[in-house]
Design a protein around this motif. Structure first.
Motif, PDB file in Angstrom:
ATOM      1  N   THR A  51       0.856  -1.178   0.000  1.00 12.52           N
ATOM      2  CA  THR A  51       0.000   0.000   0.000  1.00 12.52           C
ATOM      3  C   THR A  51       0.893   1.230   0.000  1.00 12.52           C
ATOM      4  O   THR A  51       1.687   1.424   0.922  1.00 12.52           O
ATOM      5  CB  THR A  51      -0.918   0.013   1.235  1.00 12.52           C
ATOM      6  OG1 THR A  51      -1.764  -1.137   1.193  1.00 12.52           O
ATOM      7  CG2 THR A  51      -1.776   1.271   1.274  1.00 12.52           C
ATOM      8  N   LEU A  52       0.785   2.054  -1.030  1.00  6.25           N
ATOM      9  CA  LEU A  52       1.604   3.259  -1.155  1.00  6.25           C
ATOM     10  C   LEU A  52       0.929   4.467  -0.525  1.00  6.25           C
ATOM     11  O   LEU A  52       1.603   5.363  -0.025  1.00  6.25           O
ATOM     12  CB  LEU A  52       1.896   3.535  -2.630  1.00  6.25           C
ATOM     13  CG  LEU A  52       2.619   2.421  -3.375  1.00  6.25           C
ATOM     14  CD1 LEU A  52       2.693   2.739  -4.855  1.00  6.25           C
ATOM     15  CD2 LEU A  52       4.003   2.203  -2.789  1.00  6.25           C
ATOM     16  N   ALA A  53      -0.413   4.508  -0.594  1.00 10.15           N
ATOM     17  CA  ALA A  53      -1.156   5.644  -0.031  1.00 10.15           C
ATOM     18  C   ALA A  53      -2.617   5.252   0.123  1.00 10.15           C
ATOM     19  O   ALA A  53      -3.131   4.411  -0.615  1.00 10.15           O
ATOM     20  CB  ALA A  53      -1.030   6.867  -0.931  1.00 10.15           C
ATOM     21  N   THR A  54      -3.266   5.883   1.082  1.00  7.43           N
ATOM     22  CA  THR A  54      -4.709   5.756   1.244  1.00  7.43           C
ATOM     23  C   THR A  54      -5.291   7.158   1.228  1.00  7.43           C
ATOM     24  O   THR A  54      -4.575   8.138   1.447  1.00  7.43           O
ATOM     25  CB  THR A  54      -5.074   5.062   2.576  1.00  7.43           C
ATOM     26  OG1 THR A  54      -4.551   5.844   3.655  1.00  7.43           O
ATOM     27  CG2 THR A  54      -4.517   3.641   2.634  1.00  7.43           C
ATOM     28  N   GLY A  55      -6.580   7.251   0.970  1.00 10.90           N
ATOM     29  CA  GLY A  55      -7.218   8.559   0.974  1.00 10.90           C
ATOM     30  C   GLY A  55      -8.719   8.449   1.069  1.00 10.90           C
ATOM     31  O   GLY A  55      -9.291   7.397   0.783  1.00 10.90           O
ATOM     32  N   TYR A  56      -9.328   9.536   1.485  1.00 11.38           N
ATOM     33  CA  TYR A  56     -10.781   9.601   1.521  1.00 11.38           C
ATOM     34  C   TYR A  56     -11.225  11.016   1.193  1.00 11.38           C
ATOM     35  O   TYR A  56     -10.440  11.966   1.264  1.00 11.38           O
ATOM     36  CB  TYR A  56     -11.343   9.128   2.869  1.00 11.38           C
ATOM     37  CG  TYR A  56     -10.829   9.855   4.082  1.00 11.38           C
ATOM     38  CD1 TYR A  56     -11.479  10.996   4.554  1.00 11.38           C
ATOM     39  CD2 TYR A  56      -9.723   9.395   4.774  1.00 11.38           C
ATOM     40  CE1 TYR A  56     -11.026  11.666   5.685  1.00 11.38           C
ATOM     41  CE2 TYR A  56      -9.254  10.045   5.909  1.00 11.38           C
ATOM     42  CZ  TYR A  56      -9.920  11.185   6.354  1.00 11.38           C
ATOM     43  OH  TYR A  56      -9.468  11.838   7.476  1.00 11.38           O
ATOM     44  N   SER A  57     -12.464  11.141   0.813  1.00  9.92           N
ATOM     45  CA  SER A  57     -13.018  12.430   0.400  1.00  9.92           C
ATOM     46  C   SER A  57     -12.833  13.481   1.476  1.00  9.92           C
ATOM     47  O   SER A  57     -13.129  13.243   2.643  1.00  9.92           O
ATOM     48  CB  SER A  57     -14.519  12.296   0.107  1.00  9.92           C
ATOM     49  OG  SER A  57     -14.740  11.331  -0.889  1.00  9.92           O
ATOM     50  N   ARG A  58     -12.307  14.638   1.050  1.00  6.38           N
ATOM     51  CA  ARG A  58     -12.102  15.802   1.916  1.00  6.38           C
ATOM     52  C   ARG A  58     -11.079  15.574   3.024  1.00  6.38           C
ATOM     53  O   ARG A  58     -11.022  16.305   3.994  1.00  6.38           O
ATOM     54  CB  ARG A  58     -13.444  16.296   2.474  1.00  6.38           C
ATOM     55  CG  ARG A  58     -14.386  16.768   1.362  1.00  6.38           C
ATOM     56  CD  ARG A  58     -15.807  16.957   1.800  1.00  6.38           C
ATOM     57  NE  ARG A  58     -16.494  15.767   2.271  1.00  6.38           N
ATOM     58  CZ  ARG A  58     -16.931  14.790   1.482  1.00  6.38           C
ATOM     59  NH1 ARG A  58     -16.776  14.867   0.182  1.00  6.38           N
ATOM     60  NH2 ARG A  58     -17.553  13.741   1.988  1.00  6.38           N
ATOM     61  N   GLU A  59     -10.231  14.556   2.875  1.00  2.47           N
ATOM     62  CA  GLU A  59      -9.195  14.290   3.884  1.00  2.47           C
ATOM     63  C   GLU A  59      -8.171  15.425   3.941  1.00  2.47           C
ATOM     64  O   GLU A  59      -7.781  15.862   5.023  1.00  2.47           O
ATOM     65  CB  GLU A  59      -8.476  12.981   3.561  1.00  2.47           C
ATOM     66  CG  GLU A  59      -7.307  12.693   4.485  1.00  2.47           C
ATOM     67  CD  GLU A  59      -6.505  11.472   4.095  1.00  2.47           C
ATOM     68  OE1 GLU A  59      -5.616  11.107   4.888  1.00  2.47           O
ATOM     69  OE2 GLU A  59      -6.728  10.897   3.016  1.00  2.47           O
ATOM     70  N   LEU A  60      -7.741  15.889   2.791  1.00  4.06           N
ATOM     71  CA  LEU A  60      -6.736  16.951   2.718  1.00  4.06           C
ATOM     72  C   LEU A  60      -7.421  18.265   2.372  1.00  4.06           C
ATOM     73  O   LEU A  60      -8.514  18.269   1.784  1.00  4.06           O
ATOM     74  CB  LEU A  60      -5.672  16.595   1.671  1.00  4.06           C
ATOM     75  CG  LEU A  60      -4.905  15.289   1.922  1.00  4.06           C
ATOM     76  CD1 LEU A  60      -3.963  14.989   0.769  1.00  4.06           C
ATOM     77  CD2 LEU A  60      -4.152  15.350   3.250  1.00  4.06           C
ATOM     78  N   PRO A  61      -6.808  19.396   2.690  1.00  3.65           N
ATOM     79  CA  PRO A  61      -7.414  20.695   2.388  1.00  3.65           C
ATOM     80  C   PRO A  61      -7.658  20.880   0.880  1.00  3.65           C
ATOM     81  O   PRO A  61      -6.936  20.338   0.056  1.00  3.65           O
ATOM     82  CB  PRO A  61      -6.378  21.705   2.884  1.00  3.65           C
ATOM     83  CG  PRO A  61      -5.514  20.964   3.839  1.00  3.65           C
ATOM     84  CD  PRO A  61      -5.527  19.531   3.387  1.00  3.65           C
ATOM     85  N   GLY A  62      -8.694  21.649   0.569  1.00  5.91           N
ATOM     86  CA  GLY A  62      -8.961  22.000  -0.825  1.00  5.91           C
ATOM     87  C   GLY A  62     -10.038  21.176  -1.488  1.00  5.91           C
ATOM     88  O   GLY A  62      -9.986  20.951  -2.695  1.00  5.91           O
ATOM     89  N   ASN A  63     -11.017  20.673  -0.732  1.00  2.00           N
ATOM     90  CA  ASN A  63     -12.114  19.897  -1.301  1.00  2.00           C
ATOM     91  C   ASN A  63     -11.590  18.708  -2.108  1.00  2.00           C
ATOM     92  O   ASN A  63     -11.962  18.494  -3.251  1.00  2.00           O
ATOM     93  CB  ASN A  63     -13.018  20.792  -2.165  1.00  2.00           C
ATOM     94  CG  ASN A  63     -14.277  20.072  -2.615  1.00  2.00           C
ATOM     95  OD1 ASN A  63     -14.784  19.197  -1.928  1.00  2.00           O
ATOM     96  ND2 ASN A  63     -14.762  20.423  -3.795  1.00  2.00           N
ATOM     97  N   THR A  64     -10.684  17.954  -1.511  1.00  2.41           N
ATOM     98  CA  THR A  64     -10.037  16.853  -2.216  1.00  2.41           C
ATOM     99  C   THR A  64     -10.905  15.609  -2.291  1.00  2.41           C
ATOM    100  O   THR A  64     -11.706  15.335  -1.404  1.00  2.41           O
ATOM    101  CB  THR A  64      -8.705  16.491  -1.529  1.00  2.41           C
ATOM    102  OG1 THR A  64      -8.951  16.270  -0.132  1.00  2.41           O
ATOM    103  CG2 THR A  64      -7.666  17.581  -1.711  1.00  2.41           C
ATOM    104  N   HIS A  65     -10.710  14.871  -3.375  1.00  2.00           N
ATOM    105  CA  HIS A  65     -11.361  13.577  -3.566  1.00  2.00           C
ATOM    106  C   HIS A  65     -10.397  12.474  -3.122  1.00  2.00           C
ATOM    107  O   HIS A  65      -9.187  12.699  -3.026  1.00  2.00           O
ATOM    108  CB  HIS A  65     -11.734  13.390  -5.032  1.00  2.00           C
ATOM    109  CG  HIS A  65     -12.890  14.224  -5.467  1.00  2.00           C
ATOM    110  ND1 HIS A  65     -13.549  14.005  -6.652  1.00  2.00           N
ATOM    111  CD2 HIS A  65     -13.515  15.279  -4.883  1.00  2.00           C
ATOM    112  CE1 HIS A  65     -14.534  14.883  -6.794  1.00  2.00           C
ATOM    113  NE2 HIS A  65     -14.521  15.672  -5.726  1.00  2.00           N
ATOM    114  N   ALA A  66     -10.922  11.285  -2.884  1.00  3.42           N
ATOM    115  CA  ALA A  66     -10.132  10.173  -2.347  1.00  3.42           C
ATOM    116  C   ALA A  66      -8.944   9.811  -3.236  1.00  3.42           C
ATOM    117  O   ALA A  66      -7.813   9.681  -2.759  1.00  3.42           O
ATOM    118  CB  ALA A  66     -11.032   8.955  -2.154  1.00  3.42           C
TER     119      ALA A  66
END
Length: 163
Positions: A51-66
């Motif tokens: 696993t290189l990275a995980t993400g979810y909607s709005r996790e990071l600033p700027g209205n980010t997508h997963a």
């Protein structure tokens, strides 16, 4: 041609199911908002199953997508390690967006410009906000798209707030 008229191959590979389960857990971390879905994603090196990275909607600033969060995190790694990736897989609970109402680049565009060569998804994006063409665009670009059967209801239930 919409996603509903495309035939998306299914995968029941245990590793694909395992990474999709991780993506679903990521989606559950998304704060529900009335104008967007809660999506989770996991970026994987398919040669090592790391696993290189995980993400979810709005996790990071700027209205980010997963998917965008995964790619932002990937870009923060050592540049020499990124150049060694020629074929990555991203697991996402929902079809990558093809249009962003915010005007930002869509997740489909970001994926097409990255080393991602395979997208494994849980469910096609419902037509609630936009008519998504992500699968068609990815397939037209030669990116392999598959779907994990049996997880669609769970991926959609995370989004009860907008469906």
């Amino acid at each position: 041609m919409s996603t509903s008229s495309l035939t998306i191959p299914e995968t029941s590979d245990p590793r694909d199911v395992e990474f999709m389960r991780l993506a679903i857990e990521q989606a559950k971390l998304s704060a529900p908002v009335p104008t967007a879905y809660c999506v989770g994603a996991v970026l994987v090196n398919p040669q090592t199953f790391e696993t290189l990275a995980t993400g979810y909607s709005r996790e990071l600033p700027g209205n980010t997508h997963a998917e965008e969060c995964c790619l932002i995190k990937l870009s923060s790694l050592d540049p020499s390690s990124i150049s060694s990736f020629s074929s990555l897989t991203i697991y996402t609970t929902m079809e990558p967006c093809s249009t962003r109402l915010s005007g930002k680049k869509s997740c489909t565009e970001l994926i097409m410009a990255s080393p991602i060569k395979r997208v494994v998804m849980g469910v096609a994006e419902p037509d609630r906000f936009v008519k998504c063409e992500g699968v068609r665009m990815l397939m037209n670009k030669g990116i392999k798209v598959t779907i994990v059967p049996g997880v669609a209801e769970e991926c959609l239930s995370i989004n009860r707030h907008v469906l």
